[in-house]
Design a protein around this motif. Sequence first.
Motif, PDB file in Angstrom:
ATOM      1  N   ARG A 109      29.240   9.782  54.607  1.00  0.00           N
ATOM      2  CA  ARG A 109      30.404   8.908  54.528  1.00  0.00           C
ATOM      3  C   ARG A 109      31.469   9.437  55.477  1.00  0.00           C
ATOM      4  NH1 ARG A 109      28.593   4.564  52.550  1.00  0.00           N
ATOM      5  NH2 ARG A 109      30.717   3.824  52.257  1.00  0.00           N
ATOM      6  N   THR A 110      32.376   8.562  55.842  1.00  0.00           N
ATOM      7  CA  THR A 110      33.521   8.998  56.633  1.00  0.00           C
ATOM      8  C   THR A 110      34.485   9.762  55.731  1.00  0.00           C
ATOM      9  OG1 THR A 110      34.624   6.895  56.183  1.00  0.00           O
ATOM     10  CG2 THR A 110      33.381   7.073  58.255  1.00  0.00           C
ATOM     11  N   ILE A 111      35.265  10.617  56.328  1.00  0.00           N
ATOM     12  CA  ILE A 111      36.292  11.338  55.581  1.00  0.00           C
ATOM     13  C   ILE A 111      37.512  10.443  55.393  1.00  0.00           C
ATOM     14  CG2 ILE A 111      37.830  13.341  55.623  1.00  0.00           C
ATOM     15  CD1 ILE A 111      34.836  13.964  55.207  1.00  0.00           C
ATOM     16  N   GLY A 122      29.071   7.388  57.577  1.00  0.00           N
ATOM     17  CA  GLY A 122      29.402   8.518  58.442  1.00  0.00           C
ATOM     18  C   GLY A 122      28.181   9.388  58.634  1.00  0.00           C
ATOM     19  N   ASN A 123      28.397  10.582  59.187  1.00  0.00           N
ATOM     20  CA  ASN A 123      27.253  11.442  59.473  1.00  0.00           C
ATOM     21  C   ASN A 123      27.369  12.824  58.828  1.00  0.00           C
ATOM     22  OD1 ASN A 123      29.162  12.650  61.233  1.00  0.00           O
ATOM     23  ND2 ASN A 123      28.560  11.226  62.841  1.00  0.00           N
ATOM     24  N   SER A 155      33.857  12.072  62.871  1.00  0.00           N
ATOM     25  CA  SER A 155      33.264  13.216  62.198  1.00  0.00           C
ATOM     26  C   SER A 155      32.117  13.821  63.007  1.00  0.00           C
ATOM     27  CB  SER A 155      32.780  12.836  60.795  1.00  0.00           C
ATOM     28  OG  SER A 155      31.882  11.760  60.849  1.00  0.00           O
ATOM     29  N   ARG A 156      31.489  13.041  63.884  1.00  0.00           N
ATOM     30  CA  ARG A 156      30.406  13.592  64.703  1.00  0.00           C
ATOM     31  C   ARG A 156      30.941  14.689  65.624  1.00  0.00           C
ATOM     32  NH1 ARG A 156      25.447  11.993  65.806  1.00  0.00           N
ATOM     33  NH2 ARG A 156      25.802   9.960  64.854  1.00  0.00           N
ATOM     34  N   VAL A 157      32.067  14.440  66.263  1.00  0.00           N
ATOM     35  CA  VAL A 157      32.680  15.442  67.136  1.00  0.00           C
ATOM     36  C   VAL A 157      33.061  16.663  66.313  1.00  0.00           C
ATOM     37  CG1 VAL A 157      34.654  15.963  68.605  1.00  0.00           C
ATOM     38  CG2 VAL A 157      33.483  13.763  68.821  1.00  0.00           C
ATOM     39  N   ASP A 166      23.287  22.258  59.683  1.00  0.00           N
ATOM     40  CA  ASP A 166      22.452  21.109  59.960  1.00  0.00           C
ATOM     41  C   ASP A 166      21.493  20.950  58.776  1.00  0.00           C
ATOM     42  OD1 ASP A 166      20.270  19.447  60.882  1.00  0.00           O
ATOM     43  OD2 ASP A 166      20.969  19.810  62.932  1.00  0.00           O
ATOM     44  N   PHE A 167      21.452  19.759  58.197  1.00  0.00           N
ATOM     45  CA  PHE A 167      20.619  19.544  57.014  1.00  0.00           C
ATOM     46  C   PHE A 167      19.149  19.872  57.279  1.00  0.00           C
ATOM     47  CE2 PHE A 167      20.369  15.544  59.271  1.00  0.00           C
ATOM     48  CZ  PHE A 167      19.080  15.084  59.048  1.00  0.00           C
TER      49      PHE A 167
END
Length: 198
Positions: A109-111, A122-123, A155-157, A166-167
């Motif tokens: 989700r996005t923050i 989101g990522n 959020s990617r940046v 990293d999952f």
Amino acid sequence: RGLTNNSLRYSQSVTNAYNKTSNKVSYPANTYSRLAEQLKIVARLIKGRLGTRVYMVYIDGFDTHAEQRNYHPRLMMDLSNSISAFYNDLKADNFTQNVAMMSFSEFGRTIRENGSAGTDHGNMSPMFLFGDGVKGGHHGTPMNLNDATLKAGDSRVYFENQSSVDFRSMYATTFQDWMCIDPELVDFSLGQNYGRMN
């Protein structure tokens, strides 16, 4: 035909394992999700010694684009109560030492909150790994919610610029250290070496 025959053959093994034992605790009833019902079945299959190494259950409803505050607390309560019942059920028959549980999301989700009091796809998302054999603690860099890139919604940046986890390295570690899969096979399965957690 082969698939049908295998399904029929294994269905009897599943039924036998399920019928060998019983649930020793009360599971939440009429929950917002159906997670407790799924875990109740898995507990009996584990205690019945089916031998399956991975069980996958799911909880739906986290795609909260609007009014997230109305849904998220109930989902988290379901998650907490369902897992607690599952763990206590296994513990009642001394099965917790051989079981690790992992929670993950198919999307983050996005923050930043959107205009509908929710969050968008989101990522990034938290991942929980727990059980008697798991070394506890927090891994990764805690998020700085005041970071300009997060406030801008990127959020990617943020992820790429922070030393977050990293999952895929969590999967690799679990495969290798918990399921005892050869490291080369782990890397081959994931497409490359994503490192391992401590």
